[in-house]
Design a protein around this motif. Structure first.
Motif: not given
Length: 978
Positions: A458, A461-462, A481-482, A485-486, A494
């Motif tokens: 996470l 990707v941030k 993707d974020k 992952y959240l 999400s």
């Protein structure tokens, strides 16, 4: 010397393995303590009926080559049994095994190095399964001893595979022997958590080797000095300076026999280098070169990196062997001890170190070019050591891809992070990598997620999104993707990210854009479904389905149809949902991932509508396919766990328990673990062990909370168990706090999960109405005032197929007449009702008839409850039915006073409640007297000057010792003995 007990221990484990019980020996100890010598003595004595394979972890810094010790051991195993036999033994996992050992592809008829994991497989789970099947199958012919040494250098992929093997090889004849250096396993080392988990496994035994005492040191010295015994002074010097570490004893004695204390080095470094410093310059240079390559280096590789002639190499090597610095192990040169290698390595000059690393990197590049082995990780490591980022970068990218091909996700991720660190130091990095920096960040984050590093994925990707322009093609992918992952780490947020991603996808009609749109739409529909927003879920899933069908994307068409079906069922369109689920099955044909999702959701839907036999059949069908794909012990176990609730409903407790324990032992992903833990807790309550369930719930709550926050299904299912634990342990305030949230859900809750929870909440309301003193005055008012809201919520769920059952139970709880409970018995007797409910309803009918003065009817109902509970294994109802009958003076056929007092005091042979009361401590007797006055835990705490939490602990202990299910019952049982 001094290791007789440890050798006997290892021999005993091997005897167990021969008899069919797998074992794992974990041997720890400080450097030089004798781990390798112990293992060598043990393996030297192995009989001809045992197959021995070894693996050696390699010191390659932070990122070791993935599966290096496992590949070494498996190559030995293949060499022993033959490649054909190995491929036959692994069965459906042959493709996965060839991904690990590419040279096997030639035997299988394909080009070496071109095998990939089958589409729709379970990634690392499929590879893990292949190795497990290979070892298990071959161990049926002969017991196998698998030795992995120096686990402190283990790579992440090997550690994950070992974790799987230790838990899954329950029917093998395999002895795993692991060694590690305790002083290198510092705080934060990944091996620490592995060791902690392994110790909880019943097949794992761990021992740490201790130092030798003075007598043992003297005995050891006696074996080393046979021509002339040392003086007592010299022996004392050896013992004192070695501190009982066997390797240091050998080194001290090796210095001219250690006959004069003046020869004893002042420091450990001097001791380790004492033999080295007596060698010629040529031998010392060879050892410095060798130390850069590792603890052991093949002769062929050493010849490549050595700059002298072959006779010079042989002369220097021979001298090093004669002086006891090196040993010869097959075709390898190895340091006699890793400590010596580390001391020599530290002695290298910076420029010298860089030159040697460069030589190794070039030699490995030549080997890789010749084909046969994957060596990119070694090449990357040595170019990094040579301080040449321009040459290290392409090797690192290549190593990342090799690790990914071998589904070594953690290693691939770390190599990706290394490549990102090098990015700005390399000219034209994007061209060399074959991708831009943002894409590399995205791929690395994906590998972190697959490796279970949710928070790190996470964070990365941030960081990628922070660098990514909004018009970049990577932007919508990174948003998607974020969002995923959240969700993986149990956080909300999400849905807005997926909606933003959808809006950012270019409307250019390209295949790439449309495929991305289909994946985002499907993911968004799934999140809507999980959060209970069924209308939006249906609309979005239908749009995703139409798009996936139009671009011939069957996997996502199947998943979208699956989500739509589940969401339609949630709003009452059950018949259409069942039809659509069959369509999702047809669309998924041949796609492992889509099929897995079908079997999970289809079996769950069948369970919720009361078709328990079909639910089990679907789960078993999925398990059979998982077995055929070679993922029985990974994805298959997770799928099989979905059969747990319908098995409980059918009264097959032992079978369900076995599935739970099996699946939990294999460390499934977080949400699946929570589903299994929830089922385990629920079973404990109804099998009569509520106190244990309460204890486990305290352990699980923290992990459950984030998933409950974002998943309505989990929130409702866990909430029900929490309420039932509170009811069973007599903690009504906690039961109310755990259950009241269902009345405040912002959207209509999922009926199949909500109605059982509403029933549990109605039991809290009924209990408080019967005895308001069990909670505080304000809380009692709040609980009793909630009844209209509960009835209104239940009415809104009347569309659900099993509504009649839960409505009848709720009505009987809130208005407990004999007629109401007879209606509940009738509903609970239907085939679609879970079997445990019928004995419960009969029990409550008997209690209602007692209240009405109908003792004959009550006796029949209680007898029916007792008999049904015995047959169905519902221990909690069996115990309570016998107790109610005993208290009422009714005799039940087959029931004894012991049944009525089951669990009392936990003392074997306890025949009555008087024994249990005698077991109460003085403080517990005080608490019991205050319970009899109707005081709450907080009030008891104030009266006795203790905390309310401490009072709660005493109350729980009293209930457990008396075998009571409530505070009122505890008081009754105690008074009955006075």
């Amino acid at each position: 010397m001094g290791r007789d007990a440890e050798l006997e221990w290892l021999a005993g484990l091997l005897d167990s393995v021969r008899a069919g019980t797998p074992s794992t020996a974990v041997i720890g100890g400080e450097a030089g303590i004798g781990k390798t010598r112990l293992v060598a003595e043990f393996t030297r004595a192995l009989g001809p009926d045992v197959r021995l394979v070894r693996g050696q972890c390699v010191d390659l810094g932070d990122v070791a080559a993935p599966y290096s010790p496992i590949k070494g051991a498996l190559r030995q195993l293949v060499a022993q049994v033959g490649a054909e036999r190995a491929l036959d033994a692994v069965g459906p996992g042959r493709a996965a095994l060839m991904a690990l050992l590419p040279e096997l592809a030639a035997v299988d008829g394909g080009p070496a190095g071109e095998v990939v994991i089958t589409p729709g497989g379970a990634g690392s789970g499929q590879l893990h399964e292949a190795v497990a099947v290979l070892l298990e199958t071959l161990s049926r012919d002969e017991p196998i001893v698998l030795v992995i040494e120096d686990l402190h250098w283990v790579d992440a992929a090997t550690l994950a595979l070992l974790r799987f093997l230790l838990r899954s090889l329950g029917s093998s004849r395999l002895l795993v022997v692991l060694t590690y250096r305790t002083d290198d396993v510092t705080r934060g080392h990944p091996l620490r958590s592995f060791l902690s988990e392994a110790e909880r496994d019943r097949w794992v035994e761990r021992r740490e080797l201790g130092r030798l005492d003075e007598a043992e040191v003297r005995a050891l010295v006696g074996t080393l000095v046979v021509d002339d015994a040392l003086s007592d002074q010299a022996l004392e010097t050896v013992f004192r300076r070695s501190d009982g570490v066997p390797f240091f004893v050998e080194e001290l004695v090796g210095i001219d026999g250690c006959r004069d204390e003046g020869f004893v080095p002042d420091t450990l470094r001097d001791l380790l280098l004492a033999r080295y410093e007596r060698l010629s310059d040529e031998a010392q240079e060879l050892l410095r070169l060798l130390s850069t390559g590792g603890v052991r280096v093949p002769h062929a590789l050493l010849s490549e990196v050595y700059r002298g002639t072959e006779p010079q190499l042989e002369s220097a090597a021979r001298e090093s062997v004669l002086y006891g610095v090196l040993v010869i192990d097959g075709d390898d040169y190895a340091f006699r001890h890793a400590l010596v290698r580390e001391a020599i390595l530290e002695d290298l000059l910076p420029g010298e170190r860089a030159r040697y690393h460069a030589r190794y990197a070039e030699a490995y590049e030549a080997q890789a070019a010749a084909g046969g082995r994957r060596l990119a990780a070694e090449i990357s490591y040595h170019w990094m050591g040579a301080r040449d980022p321009i040459r290290a970068f392409p090797a690192t990218i290549h190593a990342m891809r090799e690790a990914r091909a071998a589904v070594a996700y953690a290693t691939s991720a770390r190599l990706g992070e290394r490549a990102l660190e090098l990015w700005d130091t390399v000219p034209d990095a994007a061209h060399i990598a074959g991708m831009g920096k943002l894409e590399l960040m995205g791929r690395t984050a994906s590998q972190l997620r697959h490796a279970g590093e949710g928070e790190r994925s996470l964070a990365l990707v941030k960081a990628a999104l922070a660098e990514c322009p909004r018009d970049d093609p990577q932007y919508p992918r990174l948003l998607r993707d974020k969002a995923q992952y959240l969700a993986n780490v149990g956080r909300d947020g999400s849905i807005p990210l997926l909606e933003e991603s959808l809006a950012a996808i270019p409307d250019d009609g390209s295949d790439a854009s449309e495929e991305l749109r289909a994946t985002v739409l499907t993911a968004l529909a799934g999140r809507f479904m999980i959060e209970g927003r069924t209308a939006e879920a249906v609309e979005t899933a239908d749009a995703a389905y139409e798009l996936a069908r139009s671009i011939d994307f069957p996997r996502y068409a199947s998943v979208a149809m699956n989500i739509s079906a589940v969401s339609r069922a949630a709003r009452g369109e059950v018949d259409r949902a069942l039809v659509d689920m069959d369509r999702a099955h047809a669309l998924a044909e041949g796609d492992g991932a889509a099929l897995l999702r079908y079997w999970v959701n289809a079996s769950d839907l069948r369970y919720l509508v009361g078709d328990h036999h079909e639910a089990v059949r679907l789960a078993e069908e999925g398990l059979a396919r998982a077995r055929a794909q070679g993922v029985e012990r990974s994805s298959g176990v997770i799928l099989a766990s979905n059969a747990v609730d319908p098995l409980f409903a059918l009264g097959e407790w032992e079978r369900a328990d076995a599935l739970i324990e099996r699946a939990l032992a294999l460390d499934p992903p977080g949400p699946f673990r929570i589903y299994l833990q929830r089922a385990k807790l629920w079973a404990l309550v109804w099998r009569g062990d509520a106190e244990h369930a309460a204890e486990l719930l305290r352990q699980y709550r923290a992990a459950m909370a984030p998933v409950m926050q974002v998943e309505m299904q989990t929130r409702l299912a866990v909430g029900r168990v929490e309420v039932e634990i509170g009811l069973a342990t007599g903690d009504l305030p906690q039961a109310w706090r755990d259950g009241r949230g269902v009345l405040d859900e912002p959207v209509l809750p999922l009926a199949g999960y909500a109605e059982p929870l509403l029933w549990a909440v109605s039991r809290v309301i009924a209990a408080v109405r019967a005895d308001p003193a069990r909670v505080g005055e304000a809380e009692a008012s709040e609980i009793l005032a909630a009844e209209p809201r509960l009835r209104e919520m239940l009415g809104r769920l009347s569309f659900w197929p099993t509504h009649g059952l839960w409505a009848a139970l709720v009505e009987a709880e809130l208005a407990p007449t004999a007629a109401a409970w007879q209606a509940a018995v009738d509903e609970a007797s239907r085939e679609s009702a879970p079997q445990f409910l019928r004995p419960y309803a009969l029990l409550r009918l008997g209690e209602a008839q007692l209240d009405a003065g109908d003792r004959a009817g009550a006796r029949d109902a209680l007898q029916g409850a007792f008999d049904a509970a015995v047959v169905g294994g519902v221990t909690a109802v069996q115990t309570r039915a016998a107790r109610v009958a005993m208290q009422a003076g009714l005799s039940l056929d087959g029931a004894s006073r012991r049944d009525g007092l089951q669990g009392v005091a936990g003392v074997a042979g306890a025949d009555d409640a008087g024994d249990a009361v005698a077991e109460l401590t003085a403080r517990e007797r005080q608490v019991l007297d205050l319970i009899a006055e109707g005081l709450s835990n907080r009030q008891i705490g104030e009266r006795l000057y203790i905390t309310g939490k401490t009072a709660s602990v005493h109350v729980s202990a009293i209930l457990r010792k008396l075998g009571a299910s409530s505070r009122t019952e505890a008081v009754y049982l105690a008074r009955a003995t006075r």
